[in-house]
Design a protein around this motif. Structure first.
Motif, PDB file in Angstrom:
ATOM      1  N   TYR A 170      44.280  41.680  33.014  1.00  0.00           N
ATOM      2  CA  TYR A 170      44.158  41.797  34.584  1.00  0.00           C
ATOM      3  C   TYR A 170      43.052  40.689  34.965  1.00  0.00           C
ATOM      4  O   TYR A 170      42.773  40.200  34.085  1.00  0.00           O
ATOM      5  CB  TYR A 170      43.583  42.976  34.860  1.00  0.00           C
ATOM      6  CG  TYR A 170      44.443  44.301  34.986  1.00  0.00           C
ATOM      7  CD1 TYR A 170      45.040  44.659  35.955  1.00  0.00           C
ATOM      8  CD2 TYR A 170      44.653  44.888  33.671  1.00  0.00           C
ATOM      9  CE1 TYR A 170      45.877  45.911  36.086  1.00  0.00           C
ATOM     10  CE2 TYR A 170      45.457  46.065  33.442  1.00  0.00           C
ATOM     11  CZ  TYR A 170      46.144  46.499  34.652  1.00  0.00           C
ATOM     12  OH  TYR A 170      47.094  47.424  34.663  1.00  0.00           O
ATOM     13  N   CYS A 230      40.598  39.682  38.198  1.00  0.00           N
ATOM     14  CA  CYS A 230      39.812  40.525  39.352  1.00  0.00           C
ATOM     15  C   CYS A 230      39.944  39.355  40.749  1.00  0.00           C
ATOM     16  O   CYS A 230      39.649  38.466  40.673  1.00  0.00           O
ATOM     17  CB  CYS A 230      38.453  40.951  39.171  1.00  0.00           C
ATOM     18  SG  CYS A 230      37.676  41.269  40.500  1.00  0.00           S
ATOM     19  N   HIS A 231      40.278  39.793  41.854  1.00  0.00           N
ATOM     20  CA  HIS A 231      40.176  38.987  43.063  1.00  0.00           C
ATOM     21  C   HIS A 231      38.881  38.874  43.553  1.00  0.00           C
ATOM     22  O   HIS A 231      38.944  38.016  44.447  1.00  0.00           O
ATOM     23  CB  HIS A 231      41.395  39.508  44.053  1.00  0.00           C
ATOM     24  CG  HIS A 231      42.805  39.452  43.507  1.00  0.00           C
ATOM     25  ND1 HIS A 231      43.269  38.374  43.228  1.00  0.00           N
ATOM     26  CD2 HIS A 231      43.431  40.291  43.278  1.00  0.00           C
ATOM     27  CE1 HIS A 231      44.614  38.582  42.924  1.00  0.00           C
ATOM     28  NE2 HIS A 231      44.830  39.697  42.930  1.00  0.00           N
ATOM     29  N   ASP A 265      50.481  51.051  36.808  1.00  0.00           N
ATOM     30  CA  ASP A 265      50.598  50.626  38.218  1.00  0.00           C
ATOM     31  C   ASP A 265      49.260  51.438  39.026  1.00  0.00           C
ATOM     32  O   ASP A 265      49.216  51.464  40.182  1.00  0.00           O
ATOM     33  CB  ASP A 265      51.868  50.984  39.096  1.00  0.00           C
ATOM     34  CG  ASP A 265      52.804  49.960  38.485  1.00  0.00           C
ATOM     35  OD1 ASP A 265      52.438  48.820  38.339  1.00  0.00           O
ATOM     36  OD2 ASP A 265      53.963  50.209  38.586  1.00  0.00           O
ATOM     37  N   GLU A 291      45.361  52.427  39.916  1.00  0.00           N
ATOM     38  CA  GLU A 291      44.225  51.686  40.219  1.00  0.00           C
ATOM     39  C   GLU A 291      43.407  51.166  39.102  1.00  0.00           C
ATOM     40  O   GLU A 291      43.174  52.028  38.212  1.00  0.00           O
ATOM     41  CB  GLU A 291      43.521  52.419  41.167  1.00  0.00           C
ATOM     42  CG  GLU A 291      42.348  51.662  41.999  1.00  0.00           C
ATOM     43  CD  GLU A 291      41.772  52.594  42.910  1.00  0.00           C
ATOM     44  OE1 GLU A 291      40.948  53.273  42.511  1.00  0.00           O
ATOM     45  OE2 GLU A 291      42.140  52.433  44.217  1.00  0.00           O
ATOM     46  N   CYS A 338      37.681  46.862  38.108  1.00  0.00           N
ATOM     47  CA  CYS A 338      36.911  45.386  37.443  1.00  0.00           C
ATOM     48  C   CYS A 338      35.905  45.707  36.710  1.00  0.00           C
ATOM     49  O   CYS A 338      35.083  46.523  37.169  1.00  0.00           O
ATOM     50  CB  CYS A 338      36.825  44.393  38.378  1.00  0.00           C
ATOM     51  SG  CYS A 338      35.781  42.870  37.781  1.00  0.00           S
ATOM     52  N   LEU A 366      40.475  45.546  43.429  1.00  0.00           N
ATOM     53  CA  LEU A 366      41.334  44.439  43.963  1.00  0.00           C
ATOM     54  C   LEU A 366      41.582  43.696  42.493  1.00  0.00           C
ATOM     55  O   LEU A 366      41.133  42.478  42.388  1.00  0.00           O
ATOM     56  CB  LEU A 366      40.658  43.668  45.065  1.00  0.00           C
ATOM     57  CG  LEU A 366      40.268  44.132  46.464  1.00  0.00           C
ATOM     58  CD1 LEU A 366      39.762  43.283  47.226  1.00  0.00           C
ATOM     59  CD2 LEU A 366      41.631  44.890  46.911  1.00  0.00           C
ATOM     60  N   THR A 367      42.244  44.258  41.737  1.00  0.00           N
ATOM     61  CA  THR A 367      42.943  43.854  40.450  1.00  0.00           C
ATOM     62  C   THR A 367      44.343  43.584  40.386  1.00  0.00           C
ATOM     63  O   THR A 367      45.038  44.460  40.906  1.00  0.00           O
ATOM     64  CB  THR A 367      42.233  44.460  39.421  1.00  0.00           C
ATOM     65  OG1 THR A 367      42.624  45.804  39.337  1.00  0.00           O
ATOM     66  CG2 THR A 367      40.852  44.311  39.261  1.00  0.00           C
ATOM     67  N   ASN A 368      44.577  42.722  39.751  1.00  0.00           N
ATOM     68  CA  ASN A 368      46.142  42.583  39.536  1.00  0.00           C
ATOM     69  C   ASN A 368      46.593  42.251  38.020  1.00  0.00           C
ATOM     70  O   ASN A 368      45.687  41.694  37.340  1.00  0.00           O
ATOM     71  CB  ASN A 368      46.800  41.029  40.286  1.00  0.00           C
ATOM     72  CG  ASN A 368      47.265  41.731  41.638  1.00  0.00           C
ATOM     73  OD1 ASN A 368      47.176  42.939  42.108  1.00  0.00           O
ATOM     74  ND2 ASN A 368      48.157  40.721  42.120  1.00  0.00           N
ATOM     75  N   ARG A 369      47.564  42.950  37.434  1.00  0.00           N
ATOM     76  CA  ARG A 369      47.894  42.780  36.147  1.00  0.00           C
ATOM     77  C   ARG A 369      48.661  41.290  36.023  1.00  0.00           C
ATOM     78  O   ARG A 369      49.408  41.026  36.931  1.00  0.00           O
ATOM     79  CB  ARG A 369      49.035  43.932  35.735  1.00  0.00           C
ATOM     80  CG  ARG A 369      49.419  43.750  34.349  1.00  0.00           C
ATOM     81  CD  ARG A 369      49.705  45.290  33.792  1.00  0.00           C
ATOM     82  NE  ARG A 369      51.065  45.440  34.727  1.00  0.00           N
ATOM     83  CZ  ARG A 369      52.337  45.171  34.436  1.00  0.00           C
ATOM     84  NH1 ARG A 369      52.863  44.421  33.634  1.00  0.00           N
ATOM     85  NH2 ARG A 369      53.205  45.580  35.333  1.00  0.00           N
ATOM     86  N   LYS A 370      48.212  40.579  35.029  1.00  0.00           N
ATOM     87  CA  LYS A 370      48.972  39.401  34.707  1.00  0.00           C
ATOM     88  C   LYS A 370      50.195  39.339  33.887  1.00  0.00           C
ATOM     89  O   LYS A 370      50.016  40.354  32.691  1.00  0.00           O
ATOM     90  CB  LYS A 370      47.921  38.309  34.021  1.00  0.00           C
ATOM     91  CG  LYS A 370      46.812  38.032  34.914  1.00  0.00           C
ATOM     92  CD  LYS A 370      46.015  36.810  34.498  1.00  0.00           C
ATOM     93  CE  LYS A 370      45.662  36.987  33.190  1.00  0.00           C
ATOM     94  NZ  LYS A 370      44.655  35.822  32.874  1.00  0.00           N
TER      95      LYS A 370
END
Ligand SMILES: [Zn+2]
Length: 80
Positions: A6, A8-9, A25, A27, A30, A37-41
């Motif tokens: 992941y 973190c934005h 998917d 939550e 971080c 506000l994190t996204n899986r890479k």
């Protein structure tokens, strides 16, 4: 249990989270700053390994539109 990468934005830190695929998917917080506000890479897309170090002329490769998908390739392009 599979591990996912992941980013973190908020603080732009990268971290790894182990969770079941059913919760992929949900939550993810971080560990550094606590932000959600994190996204899986997506890391298993290996486009670079497709070219074996040999540069082919662009003209002959772009003649077939069906070969734009990695892994397919028609008879005309396979012979090249
Ligand atoms: Zn963070």
């Amino acid at each position: 249990m599979p591990a996912y990468n992941y980013v973190c934005h908020e603080c732009e830190s990268n971290f790894e989270v182990r969770k079941p695929m059913s919760e992929i998917d949900t939550e993810t917080r971080c560990p550094a700053c606590g932000s959600v506000l994190t996204n899986r890479k997506i890391s298993n897309v290996t486009i670079f390994s497709f070219s074996d170090g040999v540069r082919r002329p662009q003209a002959s490769a772009s003649s077939c539109s069906g070969c734009s998908t990695v892994g397919s390739g028609c008879a005309a392009c396979r012979s090249g």
